[in-house]
Write an enzyme that holds these catalytic residues in place. Structure first.
Site, PDB file in Angstrom:
ATOM      1  N   HIS A 257     -12.844  12.586  75.673  1.00  0.00           N
ATOM      2  CA  HIS A 257     -12.755  13.279  74.386  1.00  0.00           C
ATOM      3  C   HIS A 257     -14.119  13.448  73.733  1.00  0.00           C
ATOM      4  O   HIS A 257     -15.011  12.622  73.871  1.00  0.00           O
ATOM      5  CB  HIS A 257     -11.781  12.568  73.447  1.00  0.00           C
ATOM      6  N   ASN A 258     -14.285  14.573  73.049  1.00  0.00           N
ATOM      7  CA  ASN A 258     -15.493  14.917  72.280  1.00  0.00           C
ATOM      8  C   ASN A 258     -16.711  15.223  73.139  1.00  0.00           C
ATOM      9  O   ASN A 258     -17.810  15.407  72.599  1.00  0.00           O
ATOM     10  CB  ASN A 258     -15.873  13.809  71.288  1.00  0.00           C
TER      11      ASN A 258
END
Length: 354
Positions: A257-258
């Site tokens: 994620h991210n």
């Protein structure tokens, strides 16, 4: 190789036509009308095939080559026997790739699992979804509420397009892929079994165990990205996971994620990129590399296979090993270690230990 029933040869082009398409120079115009239909490696190229060379190591193979054309740069043209037509290109590798795409356009996209030209009767499409003209939906695909699919896109059999997902034009979503919480640009290719937009891996330790952290971000995939089979890209926690324009990702890659990946990167199979890592433009990452979360990798970096990257990497460098360090340092360390190992394995007088 025997006749390939999966990808049939092209009906044929004249060498002059192929040279024009490639922006290459056909050295001898006497061969302008020679017909070519396929691409092949130099070791087994026959009449009707086009091959290419990149170095003088191909000299011996050229002596027995029967190809209808050899693509090379000007510096290697003297290697090619006079009986073989030569096409000069400043980038033979790219020219050969373009020729392959011209002869086998179907091989540039995931294999279609049906001959559907529109929407299969067994596809499940929410009434609120919006499909532009020319969208093909194969059997048993599912398209969720308010999803938007651009013109010329193909949605493969048994694939899942989640609610509110937006997919641009001329994309190919292969059979068995799933896409949720994601926005895709134009010309994106997603191969079989890829998983895009599922939960990121986020937990906070608490007195009674691990507490799940909500993952409310998205996955943003820009134009002309290609994502390999069974690759997984997690949606962002609070921010977005972003894959930059033109980036190519191999099979079985995990992107947390991210993560922010720049434009025109190449990421080979079995790479794992932990959350919130930032990767610049034009980065090349070898197979089985592990990248720590929150690190920054500069533009143009090259990382050797099986490296472990634990700190930021400066732009333009070559790195290898675990922990990742400049490639020359890593190779020197490996050489010294191997030398010490050999010395420990010998008795005085040169005899080997049992």
């Amino acid at each position: 190789m025997e006749q390939n029933v999966f990808f049939l040869p092209h009906e044929g082009l004249k060498l002059a036509e192929l040279a024009e398409f490639l922006g290459a120079e056909l050295v001898n115009s006497d061969y302008a009308d020679v017909i070519v239909r396929s691409v092949a490696p130099i070791s087994r190229a026959r009449a009707g095939d086009v091959c290419y060379i990149l170095s003088r190591r191909s000299r011996d193979e050229l002596a027995t080559c029967e190809a209808s054309a050899v693509i090379c740069d000007k510096a290697l043209a003297d290697l090619v026997p006079q009986h073989l037509p030569v096409m000069l290109s400043s980038n033979p590798h790219a020219a050969f790739a373009m020729a392959g795409g011209l002869f086998y356009p179907a091989a540039l996209r995931p294999v279609a699992f049906s001959g559907e030209s529109e929407i299969a009767p067994s596809a499940v499409i929410d009434p609120s979804a919006r499909l532009e003209k020319g969208v093909i939906v194969e059997p048993m695909a599912v398209i969720g509420a308010h999803a938007e699919i651009g013109e010329g896109t193909r949605i493969g059999a048994h694939s899942i397009i989640g609610p509110n997902v937006k997919i641009g034009r001329d994309c190919s979503i292969a059979a068995g892929a799933s896409i949720i919480c994601a926005l895709l640009g134009n010309g994106v290719i997603i191969h079989n079994g890829a998983r895009i937009g599922q939960d990121g891996f986020g937990y906070a330790p608490g007195p009674r165990g691990m507490i799940k952290i909500v993952q409310i971000g998205r996955v943003i995939i820009q134009d002309n990205v290609e994502i390999g089979a069974n690759t997984t890209i997690d949606r962002g926690a609070m921010d977005d996971t972003v894959i930059g324009e033109g980036t190519k990702i191999d099979n079985q890659v995990q992107i947390g994620h991210n993560v922010q990946i720049g434009r025109h990167c190449a990421i080979v199979a079995l790479v794992g990129i932990a959350g919130s890592a930032k990767i610049g433009n034009g980065v090349q990452i070898g197979g089985q590399v592990g990248i720590k979360g929150h690190v920054t990798i500069g533009d143009g970096v090259q990382i050797a296979a099986q490296s472990g990257i634990m700190t930021d990497l400066a732009a333009g460098g070559q790195y290898g090993g675990t922990p990742g360090r400049p490639l020359n340092d890593y190779l020197r360390d490996v050489a010294q270690q191997m030398s010490k190992t050999k010395l420990r394995g010998k008795k005085p007088g040169g005899e080997q230990n049992d």
